[in-house]
Design a protein around this motif. Structure first.
Motif, short mmCIF file in Angstrom:
data_model
loop_
_atom_site.label_atom_id
_atom_site.label_comp_id
_atom_site.label_asym_id
_atom_site.label_seq_id
_atom_site.Cartn_x
_atom_site.Cartn_y
_atom_site.Cartn_z
N SER A 29 44.30 86.02 83.87
CA SER A 29 42.81 85.76 83.58
C SER A 29 42.67 84.67 82.55
N THR A 30 43.58 84.23 81.42
CA THR A 30 43.58 83.11 80.68
C THR A 30 43.61 81.96 81.46
N LEU A 31 44.75 81.75 82.39
CA LEU A 31 45.10 80.72 83.12
C LEU A 31 43.90 80.23 84.14
N PHE A 32 43.25 81.30 84.83
CA PHE A 32 42.40 81.05 85.96
C PHE A 32 40.99 80.68 85.15
N TYR A 33 40.89 81.42 83.78
CA TYR A 33 39.61 80.98 83.09
C TYR A 33 39.71 79.43 82.57
N VAL A 34 40.84 79.15 82.30
CA VAL A 34 40.89 77.76 81.69
C VAL A 34 40.75 76.73 82.94
N VAL A 35 41.39 76.96 84.09
CA VAL A 35 41.51 75.87 84.97
C VAL A 35 39.90 76.08 85.65
N PHE A 36 39.31 77.22 85.70
CA PHE A 36 37.85 77.11 86.41
C PHE A 36 37.05 76.34 85.53
N ALA A 37 37.08 76.89 84.25
CA ALA A 37 35.95 76.20 83.33
C ALA A 37 36.19 74.58 83.19
N LEU A 80 31.65 80.40 81.65
CA LEU A 80 32.62 79.69 80.82
C LEU A 80 32.39 78.27 80.90
N PRO A 81 32.13 77.59 82.20
CA PRO A 81 31.95 76.13 81.83
C PRO A 81 30.57 75.72 81.01
N SER A 82 29.73 76.45 81.16
CA SER A 82 28.59 76.30 80.20
C SER A 82 28.92 76.13 78.64
N ALA A 83 29.97 76.92 78.23
CA ALA A 83 30.58 77.10 76.88
C ALA A 83 31.13 75.72 76.54
N LEU A 84 31.88 75.18 77.64
CA LEU A 84 32.62 73.85 77.39
C LEU A 84 31.30 72.76 77.14
N ALA A 85 30.37 73.01 77.81
CA ALA A 85 28.98 72.00 77.60
C ALA A 85 28.34 71.88 76.26
N VAL A 86 28.71 73.19 75.54
CA VAL A 86 28.06 73.20 74.22
C VAL A 86 29.00 72.67 73.09
N VAL A 87 30.27 73.07 73.39
CA VAL A 87 31.34 72.71 72.20
C VAL A 87 32.14 71.59 72.57
N GLY A 88 32.23 71.28 73.79
CA GLY A 88 33.13 70.25 74.32
C GLY A 88 34.46 70.92 74.94
N ILE A 89 35.24 70.02 75.83
CA ILE A 89 36.42 70.46 76.43
C ILE A 89 37.35 71.01 75.76
N VAL A 90 37.86 70.40 74.39
CA VAL A 90 39.11 70.64 73.71
C VAL A 90 38.54 72.09 73.08
N PRO A 91 37.63 72.15 72.30
CA PRO A 91 37.28 73.52 71.52
C PRO A 91 37.27 74.54 72.29
N GLY A 92 36.47 74.28 73.67
CA GLY A 92 36.26 75.28 74.69
C GLY A 92 37.68 75.80 75.21
N VAL A 93 38.31 74.89 75.39
CA VAL A 93 39.90 75.43 76.15
C VAL A 93 40.40 76.40 74.96
#
Length: 439
Positions: free
Chosen positions: A252-260, A53-66
């Motif tokens: 899962s959603t909360l944990f995914y967002v915080v971790f990413a 999931l963190p690599s997804a933020l690296a592609v689209v940015g933190i706002v769209p990723g979250v």
């Protein structure tokens, strides 16, 4: 119970498993609370998928990723409700194949059954590769990866062997604890070792291929719905399944967002997939060591699922389901062994297996987690509300959302398959594909 083979499809108003005091195996034992049903749901969904999931933020940015992670978490909660409602309306449904029979008869039953088996085995293979990667990191690549994969496969087989999900429910609690602690350790490791000069972006402009490649990470991080019917079939009160789904998706959603977000903020756009590989060696080893148990138990659940589908299909309504019979145990152990063995062989013999996992997810998870839920709603509403006129008059909004769900599943399937195939082509062109049976 007798030994005769059951009919091709049991009566819809009968539960999958019948409870009798003299049974050796009691299947309907899971409660929805954290000690049982919900823990198994979290254990099979919150696993190695979150590490991308963190690599997804690296592609689209933190706002769209979250936003993507949160949206697909809510979408998965909605489709979970549709699956649970369908199961409650059709108690005999044990897996996606049985649901296919209700929707479209024998042909659709076989298509969805085969798809579920393929996805469960590929899911097992994915966890085997994660386990091998963890062992390689911990040993500083001190042993051939084939041997590490074999060791992890043997352990996975042992986890899969209990005949009922009650037998692995406490392992599920252990699994959830491990992945949560591993995520926290990884976040601490990233926090105390931030990458100097790292680049962070709120939004990033990119092309369709890169954007959808990023989208697939949160999409498939929730890809566990194909097991829901099996899990609900072994709950004491199937009507409580939605409570478990709320806990699952909330956690899962909360944990995914915080971790990413935390990993991305401290590592930046160079974050790897899986994210643990971007940590300093000591922290990577610590995180992998803790997460290893989660990979093991999730792999065992996937292979258990593949074996359970075939076992119930062969022996439904016979004494071999409920009693300690020689034939029952031989078949059960053989099915678990075959499921793990196929995953192991694919992992060592097919150099592009990690890419094929993406194709399997695109073809099957897109439907099992998202699209097919719309068909479930339409089917039951059609028969319960007096056809299309009844649906349009009483549930126009529900119909629109169900149609959107089907179309979304189709889009994810087609686009995800395209992206996965392009990844394979690019990997061959760049020389990233290794040889089979190599260390």
């Amino acid at each position: 119970m007798d030994d005769k083979q059951p009919a091709s499809q049991p009566k819809e108003d009968l539960e999958v498993f019948q409870e009798q005091p003299d049974h050796d195996f009691h299947y309907k034992t899971l409660s929805w609370q954290a000690s049982r049903g919900v823990i198994l749901m979290i254990a099979e969904i919150v696993s190695n998928g979150m590490l991308s999931l963190p690599s997804a933020l690296a592609v689209v940015g933190i706002v769209p990723g979250v936003l993507l992670i949160a949206f697909f978490g809510l979408f998965a909660l909605y489709t979970a409700k549709l699956l649970i409602d369908f199961k409650l309306n059709h108690p005999s449904v044990h897996n996606m194949g049985d649901a296919g029979y209700v929707l479209g008869g024998p042909v659709l039953r076989e298509i969805l059954s085969i798809g579920t088996l393929i996805f469960a085995i590929f899911g097992t293979g994915s966890e085997l590769l994660s386990g091998q990667q963890a062992l390689s990191t911990l040993s500083n690549n001190g042993l051939c990866t084939i041997y590490l994969l074999l060791i992890f496969s043997m352990a996975t087989l042992l986890v899969a062997l209990p005949r009922t999900l009650q037998g692995v429910s406490w392992l599920g609690l252990f699994s959830v604890s491990l992945i949560a602690v591993a995520g926290v350790v990884a976040m601490i490791g990233a926090g105390v070792n931030p990458v100097p000069g790292r680049a962070l972006d709120a939004t990033i402009s990119t092309n369709f291929y890169q954007a959808f490649l990023a989208i697939t990470n949160p999409v498939f991080a929730y890809a566990g719905h194909f097991m829901f019917f099996i899990l609900i079939s072994e709950m004491k009160r199937p009507e409580d399944a939605m409570k478990a789904a709320w806990c699952l998706q909330g956690f899962s959603t909360l944990f995914y967002v915080v971790f990413a977000v935390v990993i991305y903020v401290f590592i930046g756009n160079t974050v790897a997939s899986p994210a643990l590989l971007s940590l300093p060696p000591v922290w990577a080893k610590a995180s992998f060591a803790i997460a290893l148990g989660n990979f093991l138990i999730a792999g065992g659940l996937y292979s258990h699922t593949a074996a359970k589908i075939v076992f119930v299909r062969l022996f439904r309504d016979t004494r071999h389901i409920y009693s300690h019979t020689t034939l029952g145990w031989i078949v059960w152990v053989a099915l678990c062994f075959v499921a793990v063995a196929i995953a192991f062989i694919l992992a060592i013999a097919v150099p592009i297996f990690s890419y094929l996992i993406g194709i399997a997810a695109a073809l099957f998870a897109s439907w099992y987690t998202y699209g097919i839920a719309g068909f479930f709603w339409i089917h039951d509403a059609y028969h319960m509300e007096g056809g299309w006129k009844g649906i349009a008059r009483r549930h126009p909004v529900g119909l629109l959302i169900a149609v959107f769900t089907v179309l979304a599943g189709a889009f994810i399937c087609v686009a995800g398959t395209y992206v996965s195939i392009k990844l394979i082509v690019d990997a061959y062109r760049e020389g990233l594909v290794g040889k089979p049976f190599s260390c």
